[in-house]
Scaffold this active site. Structure first.
Site, PDB file in Angstrom:
ATOM      1  N   ASP A   1      46.805  12.541  11.803  1.00 27.17           N
ATOM      2  CA  ASP A   1      46.364  13.941  11.736  1.00 27.17           C
ATOM      3  C   ASP A   1      47.345  14.882  12.425  1.00 27.17           C
ATOM      4  O   ASP A   1      47.730  15.917  11.872  1.00 27.17           O
ATOM      5  CB  ASP A   1      44.979  14.109  12.377  1.00 27.17           C
ATOM      6  N   SER A   2      47.750  14.515  13.647  1.00 24.76           N
ATOM      7  CA  SER A   2      48.625  15.433  14.376  1.00 24.76           C
ATOM      8  C   SER A   2      50.020  15.461  13.750  1.00 24.76           C
ATOM      9  O   SER A   2      50.697  16.488  13.783  1.00 24.76           O
ATOM     10  CB  SER A   2      48.684  15.077  15.857  1.00 24.76           C
TER      11      SER A   2
ATOM     12  N   LYS B   1      40.103  12.312   5.515  1.00 19.88           N
ATOM     13  CA  LYS B   1      41.269  11.509   5.912  1.00 19.88           C
ATOM     14  C   LYS B   1      42.180  11.164   4.728  1.00 19.88           C
ATOM     15  O   LYS B   1      43.403  11.293   4.827  1.00 19.88           O
ATOM     16  CB  LYS B   1      40.777  10.221   6.573  1.00 19.88           C
TER      17      LYS B   1
ATOM     18  N   HIS C   1      19.355  16.997  -3.365  1.00 16.45           N
ATOM     19  CA  HIS C   1      20.763  17.083  -2.957  1.00 16.45           C
ATOM     20  C   HIS C   1      21.615  16.103  -3.769  1.00 16.45           C
ATOM     21  O   HIS C   1      21.642  14.907  -3.467  1.00 16.45           O
ATOM     22  CB  HIS C   1      20.894  16.781  -1.459  1.00 16.45           C
TER      23      HIS C   1
ATOM     24  N   GLU D   1      24.718  15.766  -3.710  1.00 16.47           N
ATOM     25  CA  GLU D   1      25.940  15.391  -2.995  1.00 16.47           C
ATOM     26  C   GLU D   1      25.785  14.172  -2.106  1.00 16.47           C
ATOM     27  O   GLU D   1      26.776  13.595  -1.664  1.00 16.47           O
ATOM     28  CB  GLU D   1      26.446  16.591  -2.176  1.00 16.47           C
TER      29      GLU D   1
ATOM     30  N   CYS E   1      18.793  23.284  -3.563  1.00 15.08           N
ATOM     31  CA  CYS E   1      17.775  23.438  -2.517  1.00 15.08           C
ATOM     32  C   CYS E   1      17.584  24.926  -2.145  1.00 15.08           C
ATOM     33  O   CYS E   1      17.050  25.683  -2.938  1.00 15.08           O
ATOM     34  CB  CYS E   1      18.159  22.585  -1.312  1.00 15.08           C
ATOM     35  N   TYR E   2      18.036  25.371  -0.991  1.00 16.94           N
ATOM     36  CA  TYR E   2      17.898  26.792  -0.651  1.00 16.94           C
ATOM     37  C   TYR E   2      18.517  27.652  -1.741  1.00 16.94           C
ATOM     38  O   TYR E   2      17.976  28.696  -2.130  1.00 16.94           O
ATOM     39  CB  TYR E   2      18.585  27.094   0.696  1.00 16.94           C
TER      40      TYR E   2
ATOM     41  N   GLY F   1      20.290  24.977   2.748  1.00 13.99           N
ATOM     42  CA  GLY F   1      20.372  25.575   4.078  1.00 13.99           C
ATOM     43  C   GLY F   1      19.079  25.379   4.830  1.00 13.99           C
ATOM     44  O   GLY F   1      18.042  25.100   4.225  1.00 13.99           O
TER      45      GLY F   1
END
Ligand code: XMP
Length: 507
Positions: A224-225, A363, A167, A169, A81-82, A53
């Site tokens: 998506d829609s 996606k 990190h 990730e 991290c944080y 963060g």
């Protein structure tokens, strides 16, 4: 609903938090992101990850959580991290605030035997992005890795409570995913990430949020829609799906969208506004002006059709969610441009009336969800199509005649790509009109007609793109059919421009 033993990722506001969720899901486990204030409601997780963060633990109102509750879960905890700094303080150590930021690569040097680094290369690259550092370690805390300068970068407190300063990730941490995997292996039995489970959660969540109200969503025929509308329909809530036909669609596309939804048993309302759009665009040649006209008109037409919406659903995906230091997901949401009547949306958002059920998905996960909802492969794997439609493939003036030419050429090209199994290998392909007339011969007569550009690109994220080396046979057959079947065209060009400096579209 059956409880899933998931990995709970607690959001302390890092721009990378979503990536932690993504990586855990890539590893095949069910991960959920929780805003910090939702920590008391994380259920029964199998493992907990505290994200990084932007704040400092030294601030008076630094983000915090109930340590007794955290330990009470009795499951492995990883602080990133944080998250690591907070844990160190909670275990009785301290953290030194600093204005200086360490940002970039570092080397990871394991300092004690620890499962977290099983199989990790010596001096593996990890990625740092922090300013505060751990200054005093509490009793019983073990340094399990240092950087190349000997500074502790990974700690262990107790049996299965770890902290890492880097990190894992981000892809710049070369073996970060493996480190996360090693951590999750400590957790014993974790539920696998199955889109079916996720779907059940989403459906329950939608039912709870919508209740007896009516929810409105826009559909465009895009992935998506479509997934969003089918999901709402599956949830059995009262909904209206509105399809605005701006007249800038491809050949038969409007009809296809309607018949696809009809086949899926999802009712949609079509608003045919093509004449309004074409009238508004008449004589306009400046690309940005065209976009502005289309964007504004779309919003007007859509909202006129919506009327008094009790709830609005949007197909916002994870990547649409703005990087934000805030840990409130909805606050950080980017509004999709085709719904961008900002004042109205913001008002609805402030009232908690905007639903974004896909906002935790990427996606490929949306496609998997769509498949589990029974949506056809073709729909889920269609090439991206821009909101302003063929307007960005028709430089110069937009007229019905020109659009018709583009539609015919595009349909021929896409038909050949599909026939030759090249459609799925290409990220995006289309035909655009080059607004230049040149001389040619047709039969015994001289012609003076438009040129058509064919474009096929591969890309990861549309930021950069490369043109595709299509087989000559496809280009030859496409060109042959266009020149023989489409009136008004006497030249076919293939666009061999990379992005940058070109863009993908021809506007
Ligand atoms: P460019 O032409 O900028 O396009 O290289 C990059 C990608 O974005 C798509 N695109 C849009 N998509 N609304 C959209 O939803 C838009 O206004 C828009 N403009 C471009 C384009 O098709 C390509 O995939």
């Amino acid at each position: 609903m059956e409880e899933i033993q998931h990995v709970a990722v607690i959001d302390f506001g890092s721009q990378y938090t979503q990536l932690i969720v993504r990586r855990v899901r890539e590893l095949g486990y069910f991960a959920k992101l929780y805003a910090l204030e939702d920590f008391p409601q994380i259920g029964k997780p199998g493992a907990i990850i505290l994200s990084g963060g932007p704040r400092s633990t030294s601030e008076a109102d630094a983000p915090d959580l109930d340590f007794t509750q955290l330990m009470g879960f009795g499951v492995p905890v990883l602080g990133v991290c944080y998250g690591m700094q907070l844990l160190n303080i909670k275990f009785g150590g301290s953290v030194e605030a600093s204005d200086k930021r360490e940002y970039g690569p570092a080397k990871l040097v394991p300092a004690a035997p620890c499962g977290l680094f099983d199989g990790i290369a010596h001096e593996s690259q990890v990625w740092m992005s922090h300013s505060d550092t751990v200054s005093r370690l509490p009793e019983g805390c073990q340094v399990i890795a240092r950087n190349q300068h000997g500074t502790p970068v990974a700690l262990q407190w107790g049996e299965a409570c770890y902290g890492i300063q880097f990190h894992p990730e981000v892809t710049h941490s070369h073996e970060g995913t493996r480190i996360l995997h090693n951590f999750l292996l400590q957790a014993g039995k974790l539920e696998p990430f199955r889109i079916e489970d996720f779907k059940k959660e989403l459906l329950a969540d939608i039912r709870e949020k919508v209740g007896g109200k009516q929810v409105v969503c826009g559909v465009s025929g895009g992935v998506d829609s479509t997934v969003l509308a089918v999901l709402l329909h599956e949830a059995g809530v009262k909904m209206r799906a509105i399809f605005v036909d701006h007249g800038l669609m491809r050949k038969d596309e409007g009809e296809e969208v309607r018949s696809n939804f009809h086949r899926m048993g999802v009712p949609i309302e079509t608003v045919d506004a093509s004449e309004r759009f074409l009238t508004a665009l008449a004589g306009v040649t400046e690309p940005e002006k065209k976009r502005e006209i289309i964007g504004n008109l779309f919003i007007d037409v859509f909202w006129d059709a919506v009327g008094d919406a009790e709830l609005l659903a949007q197909g916002t995906l994870y990547p649409d969610v703005i990087e934000s230091a805030s840990n409130a997901k909805s606050k950080a949401s980017k509004i999709k441009t085709h719904h961008n009547r900002v004042d109205r949306i913001l008002e609805l958002q402030a009232q908690g009336k905007v639903l974004e059920p896909l906002a935790e998905l990427f996606k490929d996960e949306v496609r998997a969800l769509g498949a589990s909802l029974g949506i056809a492969h073709d729909i889920l794997h269609r090439h991206p199509f821009p909101g302003p439609g063929l307007a960005v493939r028709c430089p110069g003036e937009i007229t019905e005649d020109r659009l018709e030419i583009i539609r015919e050429c595009d349909a021929i090209f896409i038909g050949h790509l599909k026939d030759k199994q090249w459609y799925d290998k290409v990220w995006q392909a289309y035909a655009a009109l080059v607004p230049v007339k040149t001389v040619g011969v047709k039969g015994d007569e001289r012609s003076y007609e438009w040129a058509i550009a064919l474009r096929a690109v591969i890309s990861e994220d549309a930021m950069t793109a490369d043109w595709v080396e299509l087989p000559y046979s496809i280009l030859r057959e496409t060109s042959h059919d266009i020149l023989n079947q489409v009136k008004g065209v006497n030249r076919v060009l293939y666009d061999v421009s990379t992005k940058p400096p070109a863009s993908i579209e021809w506007e």
